[in-house]
Design a protein around this motif. Structure first.
Motif, PDB file in Angstrom:
ATOM      1  N   THR A   4     -21.310  36.070  16.953  1.00 14.25           N
ATOM      2  CA  THR A   4     -20.287  35.223  17.355  1.00 14.25           C
ATOM      3  C   THR A   4     -18.985  35.958  17.326  1.00 14.25           C
ATOM      4  O   THR A   4     -18.335  36.168  18.472  1.00 14.25           O
ATOM      5  N   HIS A  21     -19.073  45.137   6.788  1.00 18.08           N
ATOM      6  CA  HIS A  21     -19.736  46.537   6.288  1.00 18.08           C
ATOM      7  C   HIS A  21     -18.893  47.503   7.348  1.00 18.08           C
ATOM      8  O   HIS A  21     -18.607  47.403   8.319  1.00 18.08           O
ATOM      9  N   ALA A  57     -17.552  32.086   9.365  1.00 15.87           N
ATOM     10  CA  ALA A  57     -18.313  32.234   8.423  1.00 15.87           C
ATOM     11  C   ALA A  57     -19.718  32.951   8.375  1.00 15.87           C
ATOM     12  O   ALA A  57     -20.089  33.032   9.249  1.00 15.87           O
ATOM     13  N   ASN A  78     -29.263  32.599  21.365  1.00 13.27           N
ATOM     14  CA  ASN A  78     -30.146  32.884  20.385  1.00 13.27           C
ATOM     15  C   ASN A  78     -31.498  33.156  20.746  1.00 13.27           C
ATOM     16  O   ASN A  78     -32.114  34.011  19.993  1.00 13.27           O
TER      17      ASN A  78
HETATM   18  N1  NAP Z   1     -25.851  31.281  16.008  1.00  7.63           N
HETATM   19  C1  NAP Z   1     -25.837  30.121  16.382  1.00  7.63           C
HETATM   20  O1  NAP Z   1     -26.600  29.317  17.122  1.00  7.63           O
HETATM   21  C2  NAP Z   1     -24.532  29.272  15.600  1.00  7.63           C
HETATM   22  C3  NAP Z   1     -24.271  28.181  16.061  1.00  7.63           C
HETATM   23  C4  NAP Z   1     -23.230  27.378  15.735  1.00  7.63           C
HETATM   24  C5  NAP Z   1     -22.576  27.785  14.653  1.00  7.63           C
HETATM   25  N2  NAP Z   1     -22.637  29.310  14.283  1.00  7.63           N
HETATM   26  C6  NAP Z   1     -22.020  29.690  13.223  1.00  7.63           C
HETATM   27  O2  NAP Z   1     -21.540  31.059  13.437  1.00  7.63           O
HETATM   28  C7  NAP Z   1     -21.310  31.762  12.292  1.00  7.63           C
HETATM   29  C8  NAP Z   1     -21.752  33.292  12.715  1.00  7.63           C
HETATM   30  O3  NAP Z   1     -23.184  32.950  13.375  1.00  7.63           O
HETATM   31  P1  NAP Z   1     -23.801  34.429  13.938  1.00  7.63           P
HETATM   32  O4  NAP Z   1     -25.188  33.990  14.467  1.00  7.63           O
HETATM   33  O5  NAP Z   1     -22.968  35.263  14.889  1.00  7.63           O
HETATM   34  O6  NAP Z   1     -24.320  35.424  12.630  1.00  7.63           O
HETATM   35  P2  NAP Z   1     -24.490  36.874  12.524  1.00  7.63           P
HETATM   36  O7  NAP Z   1     -24.769  37.455  13.689  1.00  7.63           O
HETATM   37  O8  NAP Z   1     -25.595  37.164  11.334  1.00  7.63           O
HETATM   38  O9  NAP Z   1     -23.011  37.398  11.919  1.00  7.63           O
HETATM   39  C9  NAP Z   1     -22.544  37.336  10.796  1.00  7.63           C
HETATM   40  C10 NAP Z   1     -21.681  38.341  10.131  1.00  7.63           C
HETATM   41  O10 NAP Z   1     -21.011  37.886   8.902  1.00  7.63           O
HETATM   42  C11 NAP Z   1     -20.769  39.199   8.454  1.00  7.63           C
HETATM   43  N3  NAP Z   1     -20.694  38.936   7.046  1.00  7.63           N
HETATM   44  C12 NAP Z   1     -21.859  38.488   6.189  1.00  7.63           C
HETATM   45  N4  NAP Z   1     -21.563  38.500   4.910  1.00  7.63           N
HETATM   46  C13 NAP Z   1     -20.495  38.634   4.552  1.00  7.63           C
HETATM   47  C14 NAP Z   1     -19.490  38.672   3.490  1.00  7.63           C
HETATM   48  N5  NAP Z   1     -19.934  38.422   2.445  1.00  7.63           N
HETATM   49  N6  NAP Z   1     -18.270  39.369   3.847  1.00  7.63           N
HETATM   50  C15 NAP Z   1     -17.882  39.494   5.109  1.00  7.63           C
HETATM   51  N7  NAP Z   1     -18.453  39.481   6.227  1.00  7.63           N
HETATM   52  C16 NAP Z   1     -19.871  39.116   6.108  1.00  7.63           C
HETATM   53  C17 NAP Z   1     -21.681  40.242   8.705  1.00  7.63           C
HETATM   54  O11 NAP Z   1     -20.845  41.217   9.046  1.00  7.63           O
HETATM   55  P3  NAP Z   1     -21.489  42.864   9.146  1.00  7.63           P
HETATM   56  O12 NAP Z   1     -22.220  42.746  10.439  1.00  7.63           O
HETATM   57  O13 NAP Z   1     -20.022  43.616   9.369  1.00  7.63           O
HETATM   58  O14 NAP Z   1     -22.065  43.122   7.874  1.00  7.63           O
HETATM   59  C18 NAP Z   1     -22.209  39.651  10.045  1.00  7.63           C
HETATM   60  O15 NAP Z   1     -21.967  40.480  11.306  1.00  7.63           O
HETATM   61  C19 NAP Z   1     -22.114  31.071  11.170  1.00  7.63           C
HETATM   62  O16 NAP Z   1     -21.410  30.617  10.443  1.00  7.63           O
HETATM   63  C20 NAP Z   1     -22.954  30.260  11.988  1.00  7.63           C
HETATM   64  O17 NAP Z   1     -23.183  29.084  10.992  1.00  7.63           O
HETATM   65  C21 NAP Z   1     -23.935  30.012  14.674  1.00  7.63           C
END
Ligand code: NAP
Length: 283
Positions: free
Chosen positions: A11, A32, A72, A142
């Motif tokens: 995201t 990171h 988040a 996804n």
């Molecule tokens: N995927 C979906 O379909 C979807 C739909 C609706 C809402 N969302 C929401 O969108 C958000 C992101 O989802 P995503 O799919 O993009 O996830 P993602 O690709 O796993 O990205 C999450 C990021 O969070 C960072 N992170 C993890 N722990 C951390 C911490 N303690 N402090 C700072 N940064 C931290 C990581 O950063 P680094 O890479 O730098 O380690 C990682 O890149 C989530 O809250 C999710 O609920 C997602």
């Protein structure tokens, strides 16, 4: 300066790219050190590395910012702590507005990652700060990590019923919405459902078959297979436990919302799964 948290994720990268594209100055926060270079390459003016668990580090990272696009970490037991930390830091930095990238139907207690988030939404509402909440559906994107495998095997599978309706949304539409709500006061203090039309796995497979010119079959895979895949990708125990609740919930109820608000904000029809599939097929 717009601060974007979790900028190294799926995201975050998309939101940073969109904001840079429309000429906004972005301070990207990554979790990171090894994410720093790739986010600089996307055009972020500044990239900070900080753990959202660390209240002092978050406070420092927000100084000098004007607005916050708060993403988040995905499926994390510290959800409420992250929320409290960003709200406290936003107050100290005097941020004008927080846009919270939340998820569809946070009132569902059976889905822990949705439920935990409704506490953060409530904290924002009671913070005295200006906010906008975007409750986003699951992204069409996804499926991309499995795109090539799907074409090779001719199977599009998920661990829920092939007739289960899900209101997916194109991440590009979300990015357009994010840019709009950050650029206008009109959306302040609103909570908006951001998703497309409901679609089943069978309907997706049929669209994919037409677009790819090759039969793609919808299949319900086993939950254990999905959990094993998560473990292979080093998902945390909390994520695995959450998945154990999430997929059976989807299997029983789906996850359906209305596209009306998305279309109202976009000022056009939302992107369909057909248009997404055509774009992906065209490379
Ligand atoms: N995927 C979906 O379909 C979807 C739909 C609706 C809402 N969302 C929401 O969108 C958000 C992101 O989802 P995503 O799919 O993009 O996830 P993602 O690709 O796993 O990205 C999450 C990021 O969070 C960072 N992170 C993890 N722990 C951390 C911490 N303690 N402090 C700072 N940064 C931290 C990581 O950063 P680094 O890479 O730098 O380690 C990682 O890149 C989530 O809250 C999710 O609920 C997602």
């Amino acid at each position: 300066m717009i601060i974007v948290t979790c900028a190294g994720g799926k995201t975050g990268k998309a939101i940073v790219k969109q904001l840079v594209k429309i000429g906004r100055e972005v301070r990207a926060i990554v979790g990171h050190q090894n994410s720093i270079a790739k986010i600089h390459d996307l055009g972020a003016a500044e990239v900070f590395c900080c753990d959202l668990n660390d209240a002092n580090a978050v406070e420092t990272a927000f100084i000098g910012g004007k607005q916050l696009y708060y993403i988040a970490p995905n499926m994390n037991p510290a959800e409420r702590i992250f929320g409290k930390n960003i709200i406290a830091a936003a107050r100290v930095a005097g941020l004008e507005k927080i846009v919270f990238h939340s998820m569809l139907h946070t009132q569902l207690e059976e889905l822990p990652h949705h439920w935990e988030r409704h506490f953060v939404e409530a904290d924002l509402m009671e913070s005295g700060l200006c906010y906008t909440i975007l409750q986003c559906g699951s992204y069409m994107q996804n499926m991309l990590p499995n795109w090539n495998r799907m074409i090779e095997t001719g199977v599009h599978s998920m661990p829920y019923a092939i007739s289960c309706p899900m209101s997916l949304v194109d991440l590009n539409d979300i990015c357009e919405v994010a840019a709009k709500v950050l650029s206008s006061t009109k959306y302040n203090f609103g909570t908006y459902e951001i998703c497309g039309d409901a679609i089943t796995l069978s309907e997706k497979a049929s669209i994919l078959s037409n677009v790819l010119g090759k039969e793609i079959r919808a299949e319900k895979s086993s939950l254990e297979q999905a959990l094993e895949h998560g473990r292979m990708l080093n998902f945390s125990d909390y994520s695995i436990e959450t998945m154990k609740k999430m997929f059976p919930y989807y299997d029983k109820h789906g996850l359906v919302g209305s596209p009306c608000v998305l279309e109202w904000i976009l000022g056009r029809s939302h992107s369909s799964f057909q248009s997404f599939a055509e774009r992906m097929a065209a490379g």
